[in-house]
Design a protein around this motif. Structure first.
Motif, PDB file in Angstrom:
ATOM      1  N   LEU A   1     -11.049  13.059  -0.681  1.00  0.00           N
ATOM      2  CA  LEU A   1     -11.693  12.291   0.375  1.00  0.00           C
ATOM      3  C   LEU A   1     -10.759  12.084   1.557  1.00  0.00           C
ATOM      4  CD1 LEU A   1     -13.395   9.502  -1.783  1.00  0.00           C
ATOM      5  CD2 LEU A   1     -14.468  11.584  -0.897  1.00  0.00           C
ATOM      6  N   ALA A   2      -9.486  11.900   1.261  1.00  0.00           N
ATOM      7  CA  ALA A   2      -8.455  11.643   2.261  1.00  0.00           C
ATOM      8  C   ALA A   2      -7.134  12.133   1.659  1.00  0.00           C
ATOM      9  CB  ALA A   2      -8.399  10.153   2.594  1.00  0.00           C
ATOM     10  N   PRO A   3      -6.039  12.150   2.435  1.00  0.00           N
ATOM     11  CA  PRO A   3      -4.794  12.742   1.919  1.00  0.00           C
ATOM     12  C   PRO A   3      -4.350  12.237   0.549  1.00  0.00           C
ATOM     13  CG  PRO A   3      -4.608  12.350   4.268  1.00  0.00           C
ATOM     14  CD  PRO A   3      -5.934  11.787   3.863  1.00  0.00           C
ATOM     15  N   ASN A   4      -4.547  10.965   0.244  1.00  0.00           N
ATOM     16  CA  ASN A   4      -4.101  10.463  -1.066  1.00  0.00           C
ATOM     17  C   ASN A   4      -5.243   9.826  -1.856  1.00  0.00           C
ATOM     18  OD1 ASN A   4      -4.383   8.277   0.616  1.00  0.00           O
ATOM     19  ND2 ASN A   4      -2.429   7.325   0.085  1.00  0.00           N
ATOM     20  N   LEU A   5      -6.472  10.211  -1.541  1.00  0.00           N
ATOM     21  CA  LEU A   5      -7.647   9.586  -2.147  1.00  0.00           C
ATOM     22  C   LEU A   5      -8.606  10.660  -2.640  1.00  0.00           C
ATOM     23  CD1 LEU A   5      -9.155   6.894  -2.607  1.00  0.00           C
ATOM     24  CD2 LEU A   5     -10.082   7.121  -0.290  1.00  0.00           C
TER      25      LEU A   5
ATOM     26  N   ASP B   1      -3.295   9.036  -5.165  1.00  0.00           N
ATOM     27  CA  ASP B   1      -2.089   9.833  -5.352  1.00  0.00           C
ATOM     28  C   ASP B   1      -1.028   9.375  -4.360  1.00  0.00           C
ATOM     29  OD1 ASP B   1      -0.341  11.870  -6.123  1.00  0.00           O
ATOM     30  OD2 ASP B   1      -1.172  13.277  -4.657  1.00  0.00           O
ATOM     31  N   THR B   2       0.135   8.954  -4.860  1.00  0.00           N
ATOM     32  CA  THR B   2       1.235   8.512  -4.010  1.00  0.00           C
ATOM     33  C   THR B   2       2.521   9.186  -4.463  1.00  0.00           C
ATOM     34  OG1 THR B   2       2.188   6.654  -5.245  1.00  0.00           O
ATOM     35  CG2 THR B   2       0.090   6.242  -4.114  1.00  0.00           C
TER      36      THR B   2
ATOM     37  N   ILE C   1       0.424   8.153  -9.749  1.00  0.00           N
ATOM     38  CA  ILE C   1      -1.023   8.078  -9.573  1.00  0.00           C
ATOM     39  C   ILE C   1      -1.564   6.794 -10.178  1.00  0.00           C
ATOM     40  CG2 ILE C   1      -3.201   9.097 -10.379  1.00  0.00           C
ATOM     41  CD1 ILE C   1      -1.794  11.843 -10.141  1.00  0.00           C
ATOM     42  N   THR C   2      -2.485   6.167  -9.459  1.00  0.00           N
ATOM     43  CA  THR C   2      -3.276   5.067  -9.993  1.00  0.00           C
ATOM     44  C   THR C   2      -4.729   5.517 -10.059  1.00  0.00           C
ATOM     45  OG1 THR C   2      -1.826   3.334  -9.129  1.00  0.00           O
ATOM     46  CG2 THR C   2      -4.093   2.704  -9.597  1.00  0.00           C
ATOM     47  N   LEU C   3      -5.367   5.294 -11.191  1.00  0.00           N
ATOM     48  CA  LEU C   3      -6.792   5.577 -11.332  1.00  0.00           C
ATOM     49  C   LEU C   3      -7.575   4.285 -11.212  1.00  0.00           C
ATOM     50  CD1 LEU C   3      -6.875   8.035 -14.381  1.00  0.00           C
ATOM     51  CD2 LEU C   3      -6.916   8.601 -11.945  1.00  0.00           C
ATOM     52  N   ILE C   4      -8.757   4.398 -10.588  1.00  0.00           N
ATOM     53  CA  ILE C   4      -9.684   3.274 -10.517  1.00  0.00           C
ATOM     54  C   ILE C   4     -10.937   3.678 -11.269  1.00  0.00           C
ATOM     55  CG2 ILE C   4     -10.859   1.610  -9.055  1.00  0.00           C
ATOM     56  CD1 ILE C   4      -7.833   1.691  -8.582  1.00  0.00           C
ATOM     57  N   ASP C   5     -11.193   3.033 -12.380  1.00  0.00           N
ATOM     58  CA  ASP C   5     -12.293   3.312 -13.295  1.00  0.00           C
ATOM     59  C   ASP C   5     -12.103   4.661 -14.000  1.00  0.00           C
ATOM     60  OD1 ASP C   5     -13.665   0.901 -13.127  1.00  0.00           O
ATOM     61  OD2 ASP C   5     -14.865   1.541 -11.413  1.00  0.00           O
TER      62      ASP C   5
ATOM     63  N   TRP D   1     -12.342   2.702   3.847  1.00  0.00           N
ATOM     64  CA  TRP D   1     -13.210   3.298   2.834  1.00  0.00           C
ATOM     65  C   TRP D   1     -13.710   2.201   1.900  1.00  0.00           C
ATOM     66  CZ3 TRP D   1     -14.728   8.352   2.469  1.00  0.00           C
ATOM     67  CH2 TRP D   1     -13.998   9.314   3.176  1.00  0.00           C
ATOM     68  N   VAL D   2     -15.004   2.225   1.609  1.00  0.00           N
ATOM     69  CA  VAL D   2     -15.578   1.384   0.567  1.00  0.00           C
ATOM     70  C   VAL D   2     -16.171   2.329  -0.474  1.00  0.00           C
ATOM     71  CG1 VAL D   2     -17.279  -0.375  -0.012  1.00  0.00           C
ATOM     72  CG2 VAL D   2     -16.040  -0.504   2.156  1.00  0.00           C
TER      73      VAL D   2
END
Length: 235
Positions: free
Chosen positions: A3-7, A21-22, A26-30, A212-213
């Motif tokens: 969606l975006a450079p780190n999303l 992604d950093t 990485i952090t995952l949401i759901d 972003w939402v």
């Protein structure tokens, strides 16, 4: 899907989860549905990374279509799973109150349940161990996600604000695609424990700095949380 450079998004408009992604990992949401494990592996491979780069998984709430591969990730890779304390039992056991189904149309409803079955939604494993969080917590994870309490859909529903990604992840606190009617645009999600409380919780995201939402169901919105919240109230 980038969606975006780190999303990144895993899944589709029916059921989705997200990857941040950093450089720190990485952090995952759901965790979507169990079959989204394969989507996760493809996305990681495209990034040149693996499950070992995942530092944590944050659940917006404890419903089965959001915890899909969470236990597999925790059990096999030692990734901690974070959930609001009010939804910890739901994530561990699946116990939840019955809620009115509300309006539905045959085609979209069959599409939702058909997609869920295709992604092994009937084989979801509950999460044996969770780390409980609370409103206002800033987690020591890549992107420094902030927990925003948004009770209503469930007692422990939260938004997850990741300023580094310019993103607010809302789970089922609101949706942009009603999985039972097919109606698109910002609106309350079905299967909500307390609809009035869910609407009141939208005040919690007004003014948050995000572009972003990102809902658990429906198209991501590239706009401010305040604008999305207002659209839900006017739906």
């Amino acid at each position: 899907m980038r969606l975006a450079p780190n999303l990144h998004r895993l899944g589709n408009d029916i059921v989705a989860c997200y990857l941040v992604d950093t450089p720190d990992g990485i952090t995952l949401i759901d965790a979507g549905l169990p079959g989204h494990w394969h989507d996760l592996q493809r996305e990681l491979k495209a990034l040149g990374k693996s499950a070992d780069d995942i530092r944590g998984l944050v659940l917006t709430h404890g419903d089965s279509d959001h915890i899909g591969f969470a236990e597999r990730l925790r059990r096999d890779h030692g990734v901690p799973v974070y959930v609001h304390s009010a939804d910890a039992a739901r994530a561990r056991t699946g116990e939840k109150p019955k809620t009115p189904i509300g309006p539905m149309r045959l085609g979209p409803t069959l599409g939702f349940f058909g997609y869920s079955i295709s992604k092994n939604g009937l084989r979801t494993r509950h999460v044996a161990e969770v780390t409980e969080v609370a409103d206002g917590d800033v987690l020591d994870l890549p992107g420094s996600p902030v927990i925003v309490g948004m009770p209503g859909h469930s007692p422990g529903s939260v938004g997850v604000h990741v300023p580094a990604a310019g993103a607010l992840f809302v789970g089922d606190a609101l949706t942009t695609r009603h999985v039972l009617t097919g109606r698109t645009g910002p609106q309350p999600a079905p299967f909500t424990d307390d609809p009035a409380e869910a609407l009141a919780s939208l005040d919690r995201i007004a003014g948050l700095d995000a572009s972003w939402v990102l809902p658990g169901h429906g198209t991501p919105w590239q706009t401010s949380p305040s604008e999305v919240a207002a659209a839900v109230r006017n739906a």
